[in-house]
Enzyme design. Structure first.
Site, short mmCIF file in Angstrom:
data_model
loop_
_atom_site.label_atom_id
_atom_site.label_comp_id
_atom_site.label_asym_id
_atom_site.label_seq_id
_atom_site.Cartn_x
_atom_site.Cartn_y
_atom_site.Cartn_z
N GLY A 95 6.20 4.44 -2.02
CA GLY A 95 4.97 3.78 -2.40
C GLY A 95 4.78 3.68 -3.90
O GLY A 95 5.18 2.71 -4.55
N ARG A 96 4.17 4.73 -4.49
CA ARG A 96 3.72 4.62 -5.87
C ARG A 96 4.82 4.39 -6.88
O ARG A 96 4.62 3.67 -7.87
CB ARG A 96 2.87 5.85 -6.21
CG ARG A 96 1.52 5.80 -5.49
CD ARG A 96 0.86 7.15 -5.41
NE ARG A 96 1.55 8.03 -4.48
CZ ARG A 96 1.13 9.25 -4.15
NH1 ARG A 96 0.03 9.73 -4.69
NH2 ARG A 96 1.80 9.97 -3.28
N ARG A 134 4.05 1.10 12.12
CA ARG A 134 3.83 2.32 11.34
C ARG A 134 2.82 3.21 12.05
O ARG A 134 1.78 2.74 12.50
CB ARG A 134 3.30 1.97 9.94
CG ARG A 134 3.32 3.19 9.02
CD ARG A 134 2.94 2.86 7.59
NE ARG A 134 3.70 3.70 6.67
CZ ARG A 134 3.35 3.96 5.42
NH1 ARG A 134 2.26 3.40 4.91
NH2 ARG A 134 4.09 4.73 4.65
N GLN A 137 2.96 -6.43 6.73
CA GLN A 137 2.20 -5.44 7.50
C GLN A 137 0.92 -6.09 8.02
O GLN A 137 0.08 -6.54 7.22
CB GLN A 137 1.85 -4.20 6.67
CG GLN A 137 1.23 -3.12 7.58
CD GLN A 137 0.78 -1.88 6.85
OE1 GLN A 137 -0.01 -1.96 5.91
NE2 GLN A 137 1.27 -0.72 7.27
N TYR A 178 -6.84 2.89 10.68
CA TYR A 178 -7.26 1.50 10.96
C TYR A 178 -7.26 1.27 12.48
O TYR A 178 -7.02 2.19 13.26
CB TYR A 178 -6.38 0.53 10.16
CG TYR A 178 -6.56 0.77 8.68
CD1 TYR A 178 -7.75 0.39 8.05
CD2 TYR A 178 -5.60 1.44 7.93
CE1 TYR A 178 -7.96 0.67 6.70
CE2 TYR A 178 -5.80 1.72 6.58
CZ TYR A 178 -6.99 1.33 5.97
OH TYR A 178 -7.19 1.60 4.64
C1 LIG Z 1 -2.53 1.93 -3.80
C2 LIG Z 1 -2.07 2.27 -2.42
C3 LIG Z 1 -2.24 1.35 -1.41
C4 LIG Z 1 -1.77 1.62 -0.12
N1 LIG Z 1 -1.89 0.67 0.86
C5 LIG Z 1 -1.34 0.87 2.09
C6 LIG Z 1 -1.35 -0.17 3.07
O1 LIG Z 1 -1.83 -1.29 2.87
N2 LIG Z 1 -0.78 0.11 4.27
C7 LIG Z 1 -0.20 1.34 4.55
O2 LIG Z 1 0.32 1.54 5.65
N3 LIG Z 1 -0.16 2.32 3.62
C8 LIG Z 1 -0.69 2.11 2.41
N4 LIG Z 1 -0.58 3.09 1.44
C9 LIG Z 1 0.23 4.29 1.70
C10 LIG Z 1 1.65 4.09 1.15
O3 LIG Z 1 2.36 3.16 1.95
C11 LIG Z 1 2.43 5.42 1.09
O4 LIG Z 1 2.50 5.97 2.38
C12 LIG Z 1 1.79 6.42 0.14
O5 LIG Z 1 1.59 5.82 -1.14
C13 LIG Z 1 2.63 7.69 -0.04
O6 LIG Z 1 3.94 7.38 -0.51
P1 LIG Z 1 4.36 7.63 -2.06
O7 LIG Z 1 4.24 9.10 -2.29
O8 LIG Z 1 5.79 7.16 -2.12
O9 LIG Z 1 3.44 6.84 -2.90
C14 LIG Z 1 -1.11 2.85 0.16
C15 LIG Z 1 -0.97 3.77 -0.88
C16 LIG Z 1 -1.42 3.51 -2.15
C17 LIG Z 1 -1.19 4.51 -3.25
#
Ligand SMILES: Cc1cc2nc3c(=O)[nH]c(=O)nc-3n(C[C@H](O)[C@H](O)[C@H](O)COP(=O)(O)O)c2cc1C
Length: 357
Positions: A314-315, A224, A97, A177
């Site tokens: 994500g998480r 994205r 990314q 961003y």
């Molecule tokens: C610790 C953390 C770091 C993240 N860093 C990014 C990132 O660098 N780029 C991005 O597009 N989204 C980032 N996100 C968003 C995640 O890609 C994702 O959309 C979000 O965690 C929700 O999905 P989940 O419910 O499966 O965790 C981040 C989320 C978390 C929790």
């Protein structure tokens, strides 16, 4: 479709539709060089359909966080080569990314003499620099003739990523961003060809995507987007304006033949997202945002309901190095530990146990 069935996103061939979402983890030190710990973290998760790396900066000026990795210096490129090799050795795929932070930063973080954005409007709030809390600065509004430089930084970064052995790149057009700052009427008050109307606000995103696709091949490029996510001051509160803006983005990029569009939105099955999907008419990844964790049931329903070709997780991908095996067998999951999301070191990073352990 079955979440655990293969799918092709352009030139990216995934054995299953569970995609590891981009996740900033700030473990690449002051110099932004991903080391062996980062390689191990991603390699542990190689059985997902595809890994999308944490947001990685394409120029020093675009760094948003201490500990965030870059793809600018030779050392950073070498570091990413080791990451890609480690993921490939375990049979995985990883795209990078590319994240230009724009005004979501501070010169304490970038080490540069300025922070840039579409317009000279500061985010109301503060961030954490290496020496503690600092207010978001008023950014330098990029001059029209500086936009080509930023666009070329994305192109060079994409070439660097592929040269390092990554399988593709994802442009970060979401979450407030730089690219998102151009889309949002709250952060873009430009008077030139890149501001004033939804179509003009979409222009820079289309131009950057086109340039990167031409440079490295559209089949290895995704983007994205997070329409109406309203985060970090990139507000999009007028539905009609947002719809027109994202329609213009999609109309501009659809002819390129991209690997995929990935959308973060609280309601991925709703009208806004599904109309963007129809308009794009290509591989589509969704994620329902920060409200609740993406669950197994949700991911299965999104793919079975034909709302997306793949789901970004994500998480639960942070907490489960063997997420696909666990989900396939409907096994219990490790719980994510938010306190170590942005930490340093192995704790909460490479020490989440596998089911077999
Ligand atoms: C610790 C953390 C770091 C993240 N860093 C990014 C990132 O660098 N780029 C991005 O597009 N989204 C980032 N996100 C968003 C995640 O890609 C994702 O959309 C979000 O965690 C929700 O999905 P989940 O419910 O499966 O965790 C981040 C989320 C978390 C929790």
């Amino acid at each position: 479709m079955d979440l655990f069935s293969p799918v092709s996103l352009g030139d990216l061939h995934l054995p299953n539709r569970v995609v590891m979402a981009p996740l900033t983890r700030t473990r690449s030190g002051a110099l932004g060089v991903p080391g062996p710990l980062v390689a191990e973290h991603y390699a542990q998760r190689a059985s997902v359909g595809m890994i999308i790396s944490e947001g990685t900066y394409p120029s020093h000026e675009s760094r948003s966080y201490p500990g965030q990795p870059g793809i600018v210096t030779e050392k950073q490129i070498e570091g990413w080569r080791a990451v890609a090799d480690a993921v490939h050795a375990r049979g995985g795929r990883i795209v990078m990314q590319l994240m230009h932070g724009g005004r979501v930063s501070h010169t304490d973080i970038t080490g540069t003499d300025r922070i840039v954005a579409p317009s000279a409007i500061a985010i109301d709030g503060s961030t954490h620099g290496p020496n503690g809390k600092v207010a978001f600065p008023v950014p330098h509004a990029l001059l029209t003739d500086e936009l080509a430089t930023v666009r070329e930084q994305f192109v060079t970064a994409a070439k660097n990523a592929l040269a390092a052995g990554l399988d593709g790149v994802e442009l970060h057009g979401a979450n407030g961003y730089l690219l998102h700052q151009f889309l949002s009427p709250a952060s873009n008050h430009r008077e030139d060809a890149y501001g004033r109307s939804p179509e003009a606000r979409a222009r820079f995103v289309v131009e950057v995507t086109t340039a990167v696709a031409e440079a490295v091949g559209a089949g290895r490029v995704g983007i994205r987007l997070s329409p109406m996510h309203n985060i970090q001051g990139a507000l999009e509160e007028d539905f009609d304006d947002a719809k027109s803006t994202y329609d213009a983005v999609i109309d501009g990029i659809a002819p390129l033949g991209l690997a995929y569009v990935s959308v973060l939105h609280a309601d991925p099955t709703g009208e806004l997202v599904q109309e963007l999907r129809e308009r794009f008419n290509g591989p589509f990844i969704v994620n329902s945002g920060f409200g609740g964790l993406t669950t197994r049931d949700e991911a299965i329903a999104l793919v079975e309901g034909a709302h997306a070709d793949a789901v970004a997780v994500g998480r639960l991908a942070i907490a489960n190095p063997d997420l696909v095996e666990r989900w396939k067998g409907a096994h219990p999951e490790n719980e994510p530990q938010p306190a170590t999301f942005y930490g340093a070191g192995a704790e909460g990073y490479t020490d989440y146990p596998r089911l077999s352990a």
